[in-house]
Design a protein around this motif. Structure first.
Motif, PDB file in Angstrom:
ATOM      1  N   THR A  96      42.690  45.165 -37.002  1.00  0.00           N
ATOM      2  CA  THR A  96      41.271  44.850 -37.165  1.00  0.00           C
ATOM      3  C   THR A  96      41.068  43.849 -38.297  1.00  0.00           C
ATOM      4  OG1 THR A  96      40.726  47.072 -36.432  1.00  0.00           O
ATOM      5  CG2 THR A  96      38.977  45.838 -37.505  1.00  0.00           C
ATOM      6  N   THR A 100      39.276  40.163 -37.843  1.00  0.00           N
ATOM      7  CA  THR A 100      38.093  39.721 -38.586  1.00  0.00           C
ATOM      8  C   THR A 100      38.416  38.573 -39.538  1.00  0.00           C
ATOM      9  OG1 THR A 100      38.456  41.497 -40.199  1.00  0.00           O
ATOM     10  CG2 THR A 100      36.911  41.937 -38.423  1.00  0.00           C
ATOM     11  N   SER A 104      36.635  34.936 -39.426  1.00  0.00           N
ATOM     12  CA  SER A 104      35.985  34.406 -40.624  1.00  0.00           C
ATOM     13  C   SER A 104      36.504  33.022 -40.969  1.00  0.00           C
ATOM     14  CB  SER A 104      36.219  35.366 -41.798  1.00  0.00           C
ATOM     15  OG  SER A 104      35.622  34.878 -42.979  1.00  0.00           O
ATOM     16  N   LEU A 113      29.699  41.155 -40.698  1.00  0.00           N
ATOM     17  CA  LEU A 113      30.053  42.358 -39.964  1.00  0.00           C
ATOM     18  C   LEU A 113      28.866  43.298 -39.866  1.00  0.00           C
ATOM     19  CD1 LEU A 113      33.552  42.717 -41.543  1.00  0.00           C
ATOM     20  CD2 LEU A 113      33.069  42.093 -39.188  1.00  0.00           C
TER      21      LEU A 113
END
Length: 202
Positions: A96, A100, A104, A113
């Protein structure tokens, strides 16, 4: 709006790492070469496309439907030992984080988020983890694979949806399940970015 399990929870105040993810992204691109079609379109907006001209995107991680090795996550966690459960949770958190972080770094617009249902005027990408096949424990054996569905919301309405998957083969360079899961996650983030960018020109 479905929520995710706590083992993949990500607070907006947490630091999103960078640097090493670049190397992971490069390997993921090699791994994904030659795949037939990067994603399957389930729902498409427009014309004009709902994502065109977006200035920012919120991201929600959803594991409510996740199966690991063909078993619902909650059921699998009840079956396995505490040590294996801890190993799985650590690998999922790392995947995860990789997903992310790559978003980004590579999205052409800012991302943030989300932890609550989408609201009017919000453009949201809900990243729904569907399946994880952990693959080999070591350098020889089945590949690791992660399948994901992206639901794009304009306010509270789903306007675009795609499904996609990425695999990472076991090798001397990639002996651990956790590393291969991170590579898959980086590849999936790259596909999410590619889809968003393709909608800007459609």
């Amino acid at each position: 709006f479905a929520g995710g399990r706590s083992i993949l929870a990500w607070r907006s105040s947490d630091h999103i790492p960078s640097g090493p993810m670049r190397e992971l992204a490069a390997v993921a691109m090699i791994l994904s070469a030659g795949c037939a079609g990067p994603w399957s379109v389930l729902l498409r907006s427009g014309p004009p496309p709902a994502l065109r001209g977006a200035r920012q995107v919120t991201v929600f991680i959803d594991t409510s439907e996740l199966e690991v090795d063909g078993v619902p996550l909650a059921e699998l966690e009840a079956r396995i030992s505490a040590a294996e459960r801890s190993e799985l949770e650590s690998a999922m958190r790392a995947a995860t984080m990789a997903f992310t972080s790559e978003l980004s770094s590579e999205m052409p617009v800012p991302i943030s988020l989300a932890h609550s249902p989408p609201s009017e005027g919000e453009l949201r990408m809900s990243a729904r983890f569907l399946r994880i096949s952990r693959g080999a424990r070591g350098t020889i054996g089945p590949a690791t694979e992660i399948a994901m569905r992206l639901d794009w919301y304009d306010g509270t309405e789903v306007v675009d949806a795609i499904e996609m998957a990425r695999t990472s083969s076991a090798s001397v360079a990639r002996p651990s399940i956790s590393r291969r899961m991170r590579l898959c996650a980086v590849g999936l983030a790259g596909l999410a970015v590619s889809f968003f960018e393709s909608e800007q020109d459609r």
